[in-house]
Design a protein around this motif. Structure first.
Motif, PDB file in Angstrom:
ATOM      1  N   LEU A  17     -17.178  -4.708   7.754  1.00 30.93           N
ATOM      2  CA  LEU A  17     -15.679  -4.180   7.917  1.00 30.93           C
ATOM      3  C   LEU A  17     -14.806  -5.505   8.207  1.00 30.93           C
ATOM      4  O   LEU A  17     -13.557  -5.554   7.799  1.00 30.93           O
ATOM      5  N   SER A  18     -15.398  -6.554   8.930  1.00 31.35           N
ATOM      6  CA  SER A  18     -14.526  -7.738   9.524  1.00 31.35           C
ATOM      7  C   SER A  18     -13.640  -8.397   8.098  1.00 31.35           C
ATOM      8  O   SER A  18     -13.190  -9.003   8.250  1.00 31.35           O
ATOM      9  N   ALA A  19     -14.709  -8.311   6.933  1.00 33.57           N
ATOM     10  CA  ALA A  19     -14.183  -8.972   5.859  1.00 33.57           C
ATOM     11  C   ALA A  19     -13.654  -8.147   4.848  1.00 33.57           C
ATOM     12  O   ALA A  19     -13.484  -8.392   3.558  1.00 33.57           O
ATOM     13  N   ALA A  20     -13.433  -6.742   5.196  1.00 35.82           N
ATOM     14  CA  ALA A  20     -12.884  -5.824   4.325  1.00 35.82           C
ATOM     15  C   ALA A  20     -11.085  -5.849   4.243  1.00 35.82           C
ATOM     16  O   ALA A  20     -10.636  -5.776   5.499  1.00 35.82           O
ATOM     17  N   LEU A  21     -10.663  -5.236   3.230  1.00 38.64           N
ATOM     18  CA  LEU A  21      -9.313  -4.958   3.058  1.00 38.64           C
ATOM     19  C   LEU A  21      -9.233  -3.473   2.801  1.00 38.64           C
ATOM     20  O   LEU A  21      -9.937  -2.839   1.928  1.00 38.64           O
ATOM     21  N   VAL A  22      -8.673  -2.657   3.794  1.00 38.79           N
ATOM     22  CA  VAL A  22      -9.054  -1.561   3.734  1.00 38.79           C
ATOM     23  C   VAL A  22      -7.517  -0.404   3.539  1.00 38.79           C
ATOM     24  O   VAL A  22      -6.523  -0.733   4.339  1.00 38.79           O
ATOM     25  N   ALA A  23      -7.638   0.300   2.571  1.00 39.71           N
ATOM     26  CA  ALA A  23      -6.276   1.362   2.421  1.00 39.71           C
ATOM     27  C   ALA A  23      -6.456   2.603   3.276  1.00 39.71           C
ATOM     28  O   ALA A  23      -7.585   3.241   3.751  1.00 39.71           O
ATOM     29  N   VAL A  24      -5.282   2.851   4.202  1.00 36.48           N
ATOM     30  CA  VAL A  24      -5.133   3.940   4.663  1.00 36.48           C
ATOM     31  C   VAL A  24      -3.743   4.838   4.354  1.00 36.48           C
ATOM     32  O   VAL A  24      -2.914   4.020   3.971  1.00 36.48           O
ATOM     33  N   GLU A  25      -3.543   6.001   5.186  1.00 33.16           N
ATOM     34  CA  GLU A  25      -2.348   6.449   4.982  1.00 33.16           C
ATOM     35  C   GLU A  25      -2.139   7.402   6.053  1.00 33.16           C
ATOM     36  O   GLU A  25      -2.907   7.879   6.520  1.00 33.16           O
ATOM     37  N   TRP A  26      -0.956   7.438   6.737  1.00 29.29           N
ATOM     38  CA  TRP A  26      -0.641   8.361   8.081  1.00 29.29           C
ATOM     39  C   TRP A  26      -0.468   9.644   7.515  1.00 29.29           C
ATOM     40  O   TRP A  26      -0.801  10.632   8.330  1.00 29.29           O
ATOM     41  N   GLY A  27      -0.126   9.909   6.253  1.00 28.61           N
ATOM     42  CA  GLY A  27       0.112  11.503   6.146  1.00 28.61           C
ATOM     43  C   GLY A  27       1.234  12.113   6.361  1.00 28.61           C
ATOM     44  O   GLY A  27       2.057  11.579   7.126  1.00 28.61           O
ATOM     45  N   SER A  28       1.477  13.490   6.178  1.00 25.09           N
ATOM     46  CA  SER A  28       2.677  14.109   6.611  1.00 25.09           C
ATOM     47  C   SER A  28       2.479  14.757   8.039  1.00 25.09           C
ATOM     48  O   SER A  28       3.502  15.196   8.698  1.00 25.09           O
ATOM     49  N   GLN A  29       1.132  14.937   8.416  1.00 23.41           N
ATOM     50  CA  GLN A  29       0.744  15.670   9.846  1.00 23.41           C
ATOM     51  C   GLN A  29       0.941  14.601  10.762  1.00 23.41           C
ATOM     52  O   GLN A  29       0.206  13.563  10.979  1.00 23.41           O
ATOM     53  N   ARG A  30       1.971  14.783  11.461  1.00 21.49           N
ATOM     54  CA  ARG A  30       2.240  13.630  12.687  1.00 21.49           C
ATOM     55  C   ARG A  30       2.137  13.945  13.978  1.00 21.49           C
ATOM     56  O   ARG A  30       2.696  13.461  14.967  1.00 21.49           O
ATOM     57  N   GLU A  31       1.408  14.974  14.262  1.00 21.57           N
ATOM     58  CA  GLU A  31       0.939  15.467  15.586  1.00 21.57           C
ATOM     59  C   GLU A  31      -0.440  16.000  15.636  1.00 21.57           C
ATOM     60  O   GLU A  31      -1.125  16.372  14.393  1.00 21.57           O
ATOM     61  N   GLY A  32      -1.068  16.425  16.837  1.00 21.72           N
ATOM     62  CA  GLY A  32      -2.322  17.067  16.687  1.00 21.72           C
ATOM     63  C   GLY A  32      -3.381  16.316  16.832  1.00 21.72           C
ATOM     64  O   GLY A  32      -3.133  14.922  16.706  1.00 21.72           O
ATOM     65  N   GLU A  33      -4.787  16.812  16.898  1.00 21.00           N
ATOM     66  CA  GLU A  33      -5.993  15.800  16.857  1.00 21.00           C
ATOM     67  C   GLU A  33      -6.061  15.172  15.519  1.00 21.00           C
ATOM     68  O   GLU A  33      -6.787  13.857  15.753  1.00 21.00           O
ATOM     69  N   ASN A  34      -5.916  15.601  14.358  1.00 28.24           N
ATOM     70  CA  ASN A  34      -5.894  14.859  13.325  1.00 28.24           C
ATOM     71  C   ASN A  34      -5.002  13.511  13.336  1.00 28.24           C
ATOM     72  O   ASN A  34      -5.785  12.362  12.805  1.00 28.24           O
ATOM     73  N   SER A  44     -12.750  -3.730  14.971  1.00 28.06           N
ATOM     74  CA  SER A  44     -13.337  -4.160  13.862  1.00 28.06           C
ATOM     75  C   SER A  44     -12.755  -5.605  13.117  1.00 28.06           C
ATOM     76  O   SER A  44     -13.381  -6.180  12.341  1.00 28.06           O
ATOM     77  N   MET A  45     -11.677  -5.577  13.424  1.00 27.95           N
ATOM     78  CA  MET A  45     -10.578  -6.519  12.908  1.00 27.95           C
ATOM     79  C   MET A  45     -10.832  -6.882  11.398  1.00 27.95           C
ATOM     80  O   MET A  45     -11.275  -8.052  10.850  1.00 27.95           O
ATOM     81  N   VAL A  46     -10.599  -5.831  10.810  1.00 29.85           N
ATOM     82  CA  VAL A  46     -10.710  -6.103   9.117  1.00 29.85           C
ATOM     83  C   VAL A  46      -9.424  -6.923   8.926  1.00 29.85           C
ATOM     84  O   VAL A  46      -8.645  -7.499   9.500  1.00 29.85           O
ATOM     85  N   HIS A  47      -9.806  -7.364   7.461  1.00 27.33           N
ATOM     86  CA  HIS A  47      -8.662  -8.194   7.269  1.00 27.33           C
ATOM     87  C   HIS A  47      -7.285  -7.689   7.366  1.00 27.33           C
ATOM     88  O   HIS A  47      -6.431  -8.477   7.578  1.00 27.33           O
ATOM     89  N   ARG A  82      -6.242   6.460  16.383  1.00 28.22           N
ATOM     90  CA  ARG A  82      -7.353   5.800  17.075  1.00 28.22           C
ATOM     91  C   ARG A  82      -7.903   4.802  16.150  1.00 28.22           C
ATOM     92  O   ARG A  82      -8.430   3.926  16.555  1.00 28.22           O
ATOM     93  N   THR A  83      -8.409   5.413  15.202  1.00 26.06           N
ATOM     94  CA  THR A  83      -9.254   4.726  14.143  1.00 26.06           C
ATOM     95  C   THR A  83      -8.482   3.487  13.481  1.00 26.06           C
ATOM     96  O   THR A  83      -9.076   2.476  13.435  1.00 26.06           O
ATOM     97  N   PHE A  84      -7.066   3.671  13.182  1.00 25.63           N
ATOM     98  CA  PHE A  84      -6.256   2.511  12.739  1.00 25.63           C
ATOM     99  C   PHE A  84      -6.234   1.540  13.777  1.00 25.63           C
ATOM    100  O   PHE A  84      -6.431   0.042  13.487  1.00 25.63           O
ATOM    101  N   ARG A  85      -6.167   1.593  15.122  1.00 24.18           N
ATOM    102  CA  ARG A  85      -6.076   0.630  16.119  1.00 24.18           C
ATOM    103  C   ARG A  85      -7.617  -0.055  16.152  1.00 24.18           C
ATOM    104  O   ARG A  85      -7.534  -1.396  16.238  1.00 24.18           O
ATOM    105  N   LYS A  86      -8.760   0.498  16.058  1.00 28.52           N
ATOM    106  CA  LYS A  86      -9.921   0.083  16.226  1.00 28.52           C
ATOM    107  C   LYS A  86     -10.283  -0.500  15.160  1.00 28.52           C
ATOM    108  O   LYS A  86     -10.933  -1.973  15.074  1.00 28.52           O
ATOM    109  N   LEU A  87      -9.918  -0.502  13.942  1.00 27.37           N
ATOM    110  CA  LEU A  87      -9.932  -1.121  12.542  1.00 27.37           C
ATOM    111  C   LEU A  87      -9.388  -2.594  12.684  1.00 27.37           C
ATOM    112  O   LEU A  87      -9.838  -3.452  12.372  1.00 27.37           O
ATOM    113  N   THR A  88      -8.290  -2.625  13.313  1.00 25.67           N
ATOM    114  CA  THR A  88      -7.449  -3.572  13.118  1.00 25.67           C
ATOM    115  C   THR A  88      -7.420  -4.539  14.579  1.00 25.67           C
ATOM    116  O   THR A  88      -7.265  -5.780  14.529  1.00 25.67           O
TER     117      THR A  88
END
Length: 311
Positions: free
Chosen positions: A175-192, A214-217, A198-204
């Motif tokens: 993963l440290s050599a990967a470029l990863v696409a993500v989206e926040w989506g429209s749900q901005r509260e709750g467990e999702n 993971s320090m992705v690219h 949390r995952t975005f933070r750990k990825l970067t």
């Protein structure tokens, strides 16, 4: 019935409809059209979305009156279902927020399914005149200058790496050599939302000096699930992780991805098979090696988190 359905004809019909929709989208002035919201202020719908879907629905019902149709703007929660029947699954403008802001990453996504399997996919971004297409068993393509008829701007139709020649696509590493696409989506509260954050933070986050990230690219957000999946199919990003989108966001791109040798699994850890309408997805580009390994590494970043979206 699948033996009697002409998939190339459906593909060609969808491409023609995509170009017509593109002209409608380009002709619209986002600053002078009626705009509303659905779930919240981040979930936008415009009169152009609705007008494009009416056009698409009319064209397809005229050409294929016995086939089912599922569209974002006519979807009814709890009532609309995707069955095994031949079905067109349509998002008239995927990336409506981009469209409203004039950010040129919005598209029409036209999918066709048989037995709930993405079988034909057409995704067209009229702002960039960029077309992605795929037919199950027939490969997938990216075409620049797609609608141009001028000799000085000839269409450039590029085959995407297919299942049979994935060996020519670079292997996936860590993963440290990967470029990863993500989206926040429209749900901005709750467990999702918390799982995503949390995952975005750990990825970067850094993995140096004992760091647990993971320090992705980097992370990328095109603002359109369909375009994110197509970017994965084209090898422009290595993975795309999403929770919260619907079948009309992914159906067309899924076919294009699969024909390019890519893989769609669950966005929740452990799900090597995922349903068309699961609402949680992890797309991985075609590669000579490393698909399963990078999926498992990504799931490890999510850890015990789970996204759960209602239909």
């Amino acid at each position: 019935m699948s033996d009697t359905i002409n998939l190339q004809e459906i593909h060609d019909t969808l491409v023609a409809i995509a170009f017509e929709a593109g002209r409608m989208i380009l002709a619209a002035d986002p600053s002078d059209i009626s705009t509303g919201t659905k779930m919240n202020s981040a979930d936008i719908v415009t009169e152009t979305d609705q007008a494009v879907e009416r056009m698409v629905s009319s064209r397809l019902q005229t050409a294929y009156p016995s086939f089912a149709f599922v569209g974002e703007e006519t979807y009814v929660a709890g009532t609309t279902h995707i069955t095994a029947a031949p079905t067109f699954i349509v998002d008239p403008i995927d990336g409506t927020t981009n469209f409203v802001h004039g950010f040129p990453f919005a598209c029409i996504s036209l999918g066709f399914t048989l037995d709930r399997v993405p079988t034909v996919g057409v995704v067209y971004n009229p702002f960039q005149d960029l077309l992605f297409t795929g037919i199950r068993g027939g490969g997938s393509y990216m075409q620049r200058n797609a609608s141009h008829q001028l000799p000085q701007f000839p269409p450039q139709r590029l085959p995407l790496a297919g299942k049979g020649d994935a060996s020519r696509a670079p292997a996936l590493g860590k993963l440290s050599a990967a470029l990863v696409a993500v989206e926040w989506g429209s749900q901005r509260e709750g467990e999702n939302f918390e799982v995503k954050a949390r995952t975005f933070r750990k990825l970067t986050a850094s993995n140096e000096n004992g760091g647990a990230g993971s320090m992705v690219h980097s992370l990328r957000s095109l603002g359109s699930a369909a375009l994110n999946i197509c970017a994965t199919a084209a090898g422009q990003v290595d993975l795309y992780w999403e929770g919260g989108c619907y079948a009309w966001d992914v159906a067309a791109g899924w076919c294009i991805l699969a024909e390019a040798g890519g893989r769609m699994v669950s966005g929740n850890p452990g799900g090597w098979e995922t349903e068309l309408d699961s609402r949680v997805y992890l797309a991985v580009r075609g590669a000579a090696a490393g698909q399963s390994e990078i999926v498992e590494e990504f799931w490890g970043v999510i850890g015990d988190g789970r996204m759960d979206y209602q239909h």
